[in-house]
Design an enzyme around this catalytic site. Structure first.
Site, PDB file in Angstrom:
ATOM      1  N   ASP A  59       0.846  -1.185   0.000  1.00  0.00           N
ATOM      2  CA  ASP A  59       0.000   0.000   0.000  1.00  0.00           C
ATOM      3  C   ASP A  59       0.887   1.242   0.000  1.00  0.00           C
ATOM      4  O   ASP A  59       1.891   1.286   0.715  1.00  0.00           O
ATOM      5  CB  ASP A  59      -0.910  -0.008   1.235  1.00  0.00           C
ATOM      6  CG  ASP A  59      -2.019   1.012   1.144  1.00  0.00           C
ATOM      7  OD1 ASP A  59      -1.724   2.223   1.213  1.00  0.00           O
ATOM      8  OD2 ASP A  59      -3.182   0.607   1.007  1.00  0.00           O
ATOM      9  N   ILE A  60       0.539   2.249  -0.802  1.00  0.00           N
ATOM     10  CA  ILE A  60       1.367   3.459  -0.873  1.00  0.00           C
ATOM     11  C   ILE A  60       1.176   4.374   0.334  1.00  0.00           C
ATOM     12  O   ILE A  60       1.964   5.288   0.540  1.00  0.00           O
ATOM     13  CB  ILE A  60       1.139   4.254  -2.184  1.00  0.00           C
ATOM     14  CG1 ILE A  60      -0.302   4.744  -2.289  1.00  0.00           C
ATOM     15  CG2 ILE A  60       1.563   3.438  -3.392  1.00  0.00           C
ATOM     16  CD1 ILE A  60      -0.524   5.747  -3.412  1.00  0.00           C
ATOM     17  N   ASN A 117     -13.123  -3.932   2.612  1.00  0.00           N
ATOM     18  CA  ASN A 117     -14.133  -2.874   2.726  1.00  0.00           C
ATOM     19  C   ASN A 117     -15.092  -3.005   1.550  1.00  0.00           C
ATOM     20  O   ASN A 117     -14.651  -3.223   0.421  1.00  0.00           O
ATOM     21  CB  ASN A 117     -13.484  -1.490   2.672  1.00  0.00           C
ATOM     22  CG  ASN A 117     -12.499  -1.268   3.804  1.00  0.00           C
ATOM     23  OD1 ASN A 117     -12.826  -1.474   4.956  1.00  0.00           O
ATOM     24  ND2 ASN A 117     -11.298  -0.859   3.462  1.00  0.00           N
ATOM     25  N   GLU A 173     -12.801   2.846  -0.723  1.00  0.00           N
ATOM     26  CA  GLU A 173     -12.404   4.049  -1.446  1.00  0.00           C
ATOM     27  C   GLU A 173     -12.112   3.770  -2.916  1.00  0.00           C
ATOM     28  O   GLU A 173     -12.364   4.610  -3.763  1.00  0.00           O
ATOM     29  CB  GLU A 173     -11.183   4.688  -0.779  1.00  0.00           C
ATOM     30  CG  GLU A 173     -11.496   5.199   0.624  1.00  0.00           C
ATOM     31  CD  GLU A 173     -10.279   5.765   1.332  1.00  0.00           C
ATOM     32  OE1 GLU A 173      -9.184   5.822   0.723  1.00  0.00           O
ATOM     33  OE2 GLU A 173     -10.420   6.134   2.509  1.00  0.00           O
ATOM     34  N   VAL A 174     -11.564   2.598  -3.214  1.00  0.00           N
ATOM     35  CA  VAL A 174     -11.275   2.206  -4.592  1.00  0.00           C
ATOM     36  C   VAL A 174     -12.247   1.090  -4.949  1.00  0.00           C
ATOM     37  O   VAL A 174     -12.281   0.050  -4.276  1.00  0.00           O
ATOM     38  CB  VAL A 174      -9.813   1.733  -4.756  1.00  0.00           C
ATOM     39  CG1 VAL A 174      -9.569   1.228  -6.170  1.00  0.00           C
ATOM     40  CG2 VAL A 174      -8.842   2.847  -4.394  1.00  0.00           C
ATOM     41  N   HIS A 229     -10.587  -5.559  -3.196  1.00  0.00           N
ATOM     42  CA  HIS A 229      -9.234  -5.732  -2.680  1.00  0.00           C
ATOM     43  C   HIS A 229      -9.267  -6.132  -1.214  1.00  0.00           C
ATOM     44  O   HIS A 229     -10.153  -5.740  -0.471  1.00  0.00           O
ATOM     45  CB  HIS A 229      -8.380  -4.476  -2.879  1.00  0.00           C
ATOM     46  CG  HIS A 229      -8.935  -3.214  -2.297  1.00  0.00           C
ATOM     47  ND1 HIS A 229     -10.017  -2.547  -2.845  1.00  0.00           N
ATOM     48  CD2 HIS A 229      -8.564  -2.501  -1.207  1.00  0.00           C
ATOM     49  CE1 HIS A 229     -10.268  -1.461  -2.128  1.00  0.00           C
ATOM     50  NE2 HIS A 229      -9.409  -1.413  -1.113  1.00  0.00           N
ATOM     51  N   HIS A 259      -7.075  -6.090   2.239  1.00  0.00           N
ATOM     52  CA  HIS A 259      -5.944  -5.500   2.959  1.00  0.00           C
ATOM     53  C   HIS A 259      -5.363  -6.572   3.872  1.00  0.00           C
ATOM     54  O   HIS A 259      -6.103  -7.301   4.524  1.00  0.00           O
ATOM     55  CB  HIS A 259      -6.402  -4.337   3.849  1.00  0.00           C
ATOM     56  CG  HIS A 259      -6.913  -3.153   3.115  1.00  0.00           C
ATOM     57  ND1 HIS A 259      -6.126  -2.060   2.845  1.00  0.00           N
ATOM     58  CD2 HIS A 259      -8.141  -2.878   2.613  1.00  0.00           C
ATOM     59  CE1 HIS A 259      -6.854  -1.148   2.205  1.00  0.00           C
ATOM     60  NE2 HIS A 259      -8.079  -1.627   2.053  1.00  0.00           N
TER      61      HIS A 259
END
Length: 124
Positions: A30-31, A96, A104-105, A109, A111
């Site tokens: 993750d950035i 999420n 958010e995206v 995905h 995490h």
């Protein structure tokens, strides 16, 4: 999806610090990490949310979850058991889904968080 950041990462149009890749999945750092180890596992196929996954995605979802402990071990946060049977280490997985779920995206995905606490914004 033309404007999906994760699809662009899969297509190698945007760089990412990739830690795992196969025909179906991509995992990268993750950035903006919320923990010392914060990886994202995404399907290469675009699926907006977990709620959009169908029975046809069962194997893919299982593969995503099964990858988490492997990545955790490779990044030094896997669960270990000593000679007396005491467990240590560990990690957290989170998906999420939707706006109230904190997504958010809009590309499915997972995490994977690990490492010494406290972690930023993740609760317990």
């Amino acid at each position: 999806m033309d404007n999906c950041i994760f699809c662009k990462i899969v297509a190698k149009q945007i760089p990412a610090n990739v830690v795992y890749e196969d025909e179906a999945l991509l995992a990268f750092k993750d950035i903006n990490p919320a923990a010392p180890v914060h990886l994202l596992v995404i399907p290469k196929e675009h699926i907006d949310t977990l709620s959009d996954a169908t029975e046809a995605h069962t194997a893919l979802l299982g593969k995503m979850l099964a990858l988490a402990p492997k990545l955790a071990a490779e990044h030094g946060v896997g669960v270990t058991v000593d000679a007396q049977g005491k467990r240590s280490g560990g990690y957290k997985t989170l998906i999420n889904s939707g706006p109230n779920g904190g997504q958010e995206v809009y590309h499915l995905h997972l995490h994977m968080y690990g490492g010494p606490r406290p972690w930023r914004g993740l609760g317990t």
